[in-house]
Design a protein around this motif. Structure first.
Motif, short mmCIF file in Angstrom:
data_model
loop_
_atom_site.label_atom_id
_atom_site.label_comp_id
_atom_site.label_asym_id
_atom_site.label_seq_id
_atom_site.Cartn_x
_atom_site.Cartn_y
_atom_site.Cartn_z
N THR A 70 0.86 -1.18 0.00
CA THR A 70 0.00 0.00 0.00
C THR A 70 0.90 1.23 0.00
O THR A 70 1.82 1.31 0.81
N ALA A 71 0.61 2.14 -0.92
CA ALA A 71 1.34 3.41 -0.98
C ALA A 71 0.38 4.50 -0.52
O ALA A 71 -0.67 4.71 -1.12
N ILE A 72 0.74 5.16 0.57
CA ILE A 72 -0.09 6.23 1.12
C ILE A 72 0.66 7.53 0.91
O ILE A 72 1.77 7.72 1.41
N PHE A 73 0.05 8.41 0.13
CA PHE A 73 0.63 9.72 -0.15
C PHE A 73 -0.06 10.74 0.74
O PHE A 73 -1.29 10.80 0.78
N ILE A 74 0.73 11.53 1.44
CA ILE A 74 0.19 12.47 2.42
C ILE A 74 0.52 13.89 2.00
O ILE A 74 1.67 14.22 1.74
N GLU A 75 -0.51 14.72 1.94
CA GLU A 75 -0.36 16.13 1.62
C GLU A 75 -0.81 16.93 2.84
O GLU A 75 -1.94 16.80 3.30
N LEU A 76 0.10 17.70 3.39
CA LEU A 76 -0.23 18.54 4.54
C LEU A 76 -0.79 19.87 4.07
O LEU A 76 -0.42 20.37 3.02
N GLU A 77 -1.65 20.42 4.88
CA GLU A 77 -2.16 21.77 4.68
C GLU A 77 -1.91 22.54 5.98
O GLU A 77 -1.74 21.93 7.03
#
Length: 151
Positions: A70-77
């Protein structure tokens, strides 16, 4: 409440913004892993993961169990960003983030072999694999195989 949690909450409550949160999480990647991991065999955190020259995720978390990667891509705001307006519709910040994630999905669809190669390099350098949770020399090769499921 432990010291790490207090420090993270202080950064989130401050007006320092997204970069301060990113720096803290990069230094304490265990928070990213423990918050988002979906598997137990392997968990590798990568800060500032680049999708070729087109996109960058704040974090990538590669997780493995016996059935798939599983590849989890995280984008912070920024912590101060509103997600929804008073009437319940998504805010501009949320709409932009959602559009960015859709762009990532399209990029991944078009560049899956390249992405598998990038993941392979990460796994080979980390020496972590799907089957033992430790050193697994075949993880880098395994993820290159198009029959290996990556969600």
């Amino acid at each position: 409440m432990d010291n790490l949690e207090k420090r993270l909450l202080a950064i989130l409550d401050s007006s320092k913004g997204e970069r301060a949160v990113h720096s803290f999480l990069k230094e304490h990647a265990v928070i990213v892993r423990d918050s988002f991991s979906t598997a137990w065999n392997a968990n590798i955190e990568v800060a500032e993961f680049c999708f070729g020259n087109d996109w960058r995720a704040d974090f990538l978390l590669l997780c493995a169990d016996s059935a798939k990667w599983t590849a989890i891509f995280i984008e912070l705001e920024p912590p101060s960003s509103r997600l929804y307006l008073n009437n319940g519709t998504p805010s501009k910040a949320l709409r932009v983030a959602q559009r960015q994630i859709n762009d990532w999905k399209e990029w991944i669809r078009l560049h899956e072999p390249y992405l598998r190669e990038h993941f392979s390099k990460i796994l080979t350098n980390a020496g972590i694999g799907a089957q033992t949770g430790g050193v697994h020399e075949k993880a880098g090769t395994e993820i290159l195989d198009p029959r290996t499921v990556i969600s």
